[in-house]
Write an enzyme that holds these catalytic residues in place. Sequence first.
Site, PDB file in Angstrom:
ATOM      1  N   GLY A 210     -21.050 -57.939   5.457  1.00  0.00           N
ATOM      2  CA  GLY A 210     -19.747 -58.366   5.925  1.00  0.00           C
ATOM      3  C   GLY A 210     -19.734 -58.555   7.428  1.00  0.00           C
ATOM      4  N   CYS A 211     -18.704 -59.232   7.920  1.00  0.00           N
ATOM      5  CA  CYS A 211     -18.625 -59.523   9.358  1.00  0.00           C
ATOM      6  C   CYS A 211     -18.340 -58.266  10.175  1.00  0.00           C
ATOM      7  CB  CYS A 211     -17.579 -60.596   9.623  1.00  0.00           C
ATOM      8  SG  CYS A 211     -15.979 -60.303   8.838  1.00  0.00           S
TER       9      CYS A 211
END
Length: 346
Positions: free
Chosen positions: A149-150
């Site tokens: 994920g970011c």
Amino acid sequence: MIKAGIIGATGYAGAELVRLLLQRDDCEIVGYGSKSFAGKKYCDIFRGVYKYTDDICENDDILELSKKADIIFTATPQGFLSENINEEVLLNSKVIDLSADFRIKDVKVYEKWYKIEHRAKDFIEKSVYGLPELYREQIKESRLIANPGCYPTCSILSLYPLLKHKLIDEKSIIIDAKSGTSGAGRNAKLDNIFCEVNENIKAYGIGNHRHTPEIEEQLGKVADTPVVISFTPHLIPMMRGILVTAYASFKKDIDWEDVNNVYEQEYGKEKFIRLLRKNENAEPRFVRGSNLVDIAYVIDKRTKRIIITAAIDNLIKGAAGQAIQNMNLMFGLEEECGLKNLPISI
């Protein structure tokens, strides 16, 4: 020539995958999967690629796509890949998943935080967490990559050297993170419309954001002990970018040069990590449009804490760019291939 398929090609991360891959001479996109826009020309949805592709969006049949693609990117909501992955798909094609379906090794933790049943438990151990700076060699040998994920990408990379070298108390970590609105995806949501976001900033998912266990699991592996963090994300009025400000207490007195030596030891040769100079802080605008991570650190002698700032473009290093970085490793290519774009600073 690498033949690539993208399921979820009309979301923000999918669109960035298309944009980056269309610029490569060694890659051909053979499938634009989009359940919402099946039957429509891709360039009619994203006019920026007009004259670059006339291909029509197809449905999201991953098995059919695997019969013509060497690699499939699934930029889809949680649950899609776990419901559709099987041995035949992985025999035909390599897969890089941009959802959380295979990021967390403990299926009970995944199901608790994401509120859905995992339908492909047997494939969890076969997947590799796709953070190249930590798992480069494993990625090269894998056929199923869980693209991070970011928020986790920025958070993990900002703290990894400190935990590896046991400089900080793993029980003291606080992560304050801020993201542009593209991180919430392309679907219409009241909280993300212009009038709700503009000239405002708000915290959300306080104490229960679903990226928390992903960050904790990876930091725990580095620290070789369970890590529990306080993680608070914020939505800010910009389109793209993430800024992480992380706080942790030192185990002993240390100065900036000592910390810098540790970061240089871990990241000095990394192509996509820039360690900023003393008295500089990371800013998202200086990595926008690139696969770069900027990291800076300040020693607060008064509180005996370190304060780290780190910035990424959430759609590039936080999604599509990192996925392509993983693809390059899986196919034995130069890791920077197709990712040498300089930031768009203005």
